[in-house]
Design a protein around this motif. Structure first.
Motif, PDB file in Angstrom:
ATOM      1  N   SER A  30       0.842  -1.200   0.000  1.00  0.00           N
ATOM      2  CA  SER A  30       0.000   0.000   0.000  1.00  0.00           C
ATOM      3  C   SER A  30       0.877   1.251   0.000  1.00  0.00           C
ATOM      4  O   SER A  30       2.011   1.253   0.491  1.00  0.00           O
ATOM      5  CB  SER A  30      -0.929   0.014   1.212  1.00  0.00           C
ATOM      6  OG  SER A  30      -0.180   0.233   2.404  1.00  0.00           O
ATOM      7  N   ASP A  31       0.358   2.323  -0.568  1.00  0.00           N
ATOM      8  CA  ASP A  31       1.099   3.585  -0.614  1.00  0.00           C
ATOM      9  C   ASP A  31       1.488   4.050   0.787  1.00  0.00           C
ATOM     10  O   ASP A  31       2.616   4.512   1.004  1.00  0.00           O
ATOM     11  CB  ASP A  31       0.274   4.682  -1.297  1.00  0.00           C
ATOM     12  CG  ASP A  31       0.132   4.474  -2.793  1.00  0.00           C
ATOM     13  OD1 ASP A  31       0.894   3.662  -3.363  1.00  0.00           O
ATOM     14  OD2 ASP A  31      -0.742   5.130  -3.391  1.00  0.00           O
ATOM     15  N   THR A  32       0.565   3.916   1.738  1.00  0.00           N
ATOM     16  CA  THR A  32       0.851   4.365   3.095  1.00  0.00           C
ATOM     17  C   THR A  32       1.983   3.555   3.710  1.00  0.00           C
ATOM     18  O   THR A  32       2.920   4.117   4.292  1.00  0.00           O
ATOM     19  CB  THR A  32      -0.409   4.278   3.974  1.00  0.00           C
ATOM     20  OG1 THR A  32      -1.404   5.168   3.434  1.00  0.00           O
ATOM     21  CG2 THR A  32      -0.122   4.674   5.409  1.00  0.00           C
ATOM     22  N   SER A  37       7.444   3.113   5.618  1.00  0.00           N
ATOM     23  CA  SER A  37       8.668   2.312   5.706  1.00  0.00           C
ATOM     24  C   SER A  37       9.876   3.078   5.153  1.00  0.00           C
ATOM     25  O   SER A  37      10.983   2.968   5.685  1.00  0.00           O
ATOM     26  CB  SER A  37       8.504   0.954   5.024  1.00  0.00           C
ATOM     27  OG  SER A  37       8.344   1.091   3.636  1.00  0.00           O
ATOM     28  N   LEU A  38       9.677   3.883   4.109  1.00  0.00           N
ATOM     29  CA  LEU A  38      10.764   4.721   3.601  1.00  0.00           C
ATOM     30  C   LEU A  38      11.190   5.767   4.628  1.00  0.00           C
ATOM     31  O   LEU A  38      12.387   6.006   4.834  1.00  0.00           O
ATOM     32  CB  LEU A  38      10.362   5.405   2.298  1.00  0.00           C
ATOM     33  CG  LEU A  38      10.363   4.534   1.051  1.00  0.00           C
ATOM     34  CD1 LEU A  38       9.708   5.278  -0.113  1.00  0.00           C
ATOM     35  CD2 LEU A  38      11.776   4.130   0.679  1.00  0.00           C
ATOM     36  N   LEU A  39      10.221   6.383   5.281  1.00  0.00           N
ATOM     37  CA  LEU A  39      10.539   7.364   6.309  1.00  0.00           C
ATOM     38  C   LEU A  39      11.282   6.722   7.476  1.00  0.00           C
ATOM     39  O   LEU A  39      12.278   7.264   7.962  1.00  0.00           O
ATOM     40  CB  LEU A  39       9.266   8.068   6.790  1.00  0.00           C
ATOM     41  CG  LEU A  39       8.647   9.049   5.798  1.00  0.00           C
ATOM     42  CD1 LEU A  39       7.249   9.453   6.225  1.00  0.00           C
ATOM     43  CD2 LEU A  39       9.538  10.274   5.633  1.00  0.00           C
ATOM     44  N   VAL A  40      10.812   5.568   7.924  1.00  0.00           N
ATOM     45  CA  VAL A  40      11.493   4.868   9.019  1.00  0.00           C
ATOM     46  C   VAL A  40      12.905   4.480   8.600  1.00  0.00           C
ATOM     47  O   VAL A  40      13.862   4.647   9.360  1.00  0.00           O
ATOM     48  CB  VAL A  40      10.693   3.635   9.488  1.00  0.00           C
ATOM     49  CG1 VAL A  40      11.527   2.730  10.393  1.00  0.00           C
ATOM     50  CG2 VAL A  40       9.422   4.075  10.204  1.00  0.00           C
ATOM     51  N   ALA A  41      13.050   3.974   7.372  1.00  0.00           N
ATOM     52  CA  ALA A  41      14.378   3.581   6.894  1.00  0.00           C
ATOM     53  C   ALA A  41      15.329   4.769   6.925  1.00  0.00           C
ATOM     54  O   ALA A  41      16.475   4.645   7.381  1.00  0.00           O
ATOM     55  CB  ALA A  41      14.278   3.000   5.483  1.00  0.00           C
TER      56      ALA A  41
END
Length: 135
Positions: A30-32, A37-41
């Motif tokens: 999902s987009d969310t 996950s990109l932000l957390v990474a």
């Protein structure tokens, strides 16, 4: 959640974020979930690379306000070094790093930092989530 301040800890933080997002109704595709996950990474990688203090772990907190679908990500480390963002930190075309906070600024609705007691800082980002699947 608490993680070792290492690349392995950052990967585990991202993996567990994807799992938590699925529990909240946001499958990994999902987009969310992808955005979170990109932000957390990025925030976890920054905590490991720039916020690392020997003998100290970093902490991740995810919170979802169900009514407003506001999802808040917080990554805390023991360093007081604040993230730098702006024209003086823009990476050149050949640079292999230096674009992380640009991604955070583009993907998050808002982001910032707050001091952490007794020592360190928390970098946070907020995302307005889509409606969860099955809702």
């Amino acid at each position: 959640m608490q993680f070792t301040s290492s690349p392995r800890g950052a990967r585990l933080a991202r993996h567990l974020t994807v799992c938590r997002m699925a529990e909240w109704g946001y499958p990994s595709t999902s987009d969310t979930s992808v955005t979170v996950s990109l932000l957390v990474a990025e925030l976890a990688a920054n905590a490991v690379q720039h916020g690392r203090t020997p003998g100290r772990d970093f902490h991740l907190r995810l919170a979802l306000e169900v009514r407003t679908r506001l999802l808040r990500i917080e990554v805390a480390d023991a360093s007081t070094r604040l993230p730098r963002f702006g024209s003086e930190t823009v990476a050149g075309p050949e640079d292999e790093s230096g674009r992380g906070l640009l991604l955070v600024a583009l993907l998050a609705a808002r982001w910032g930092t707050v001091p952490r007691k007794p020592v360190g800082k928390t970098v946070w980002a907020e995302v307005v989530a889509d409606a969860p699947e099955g809702a």
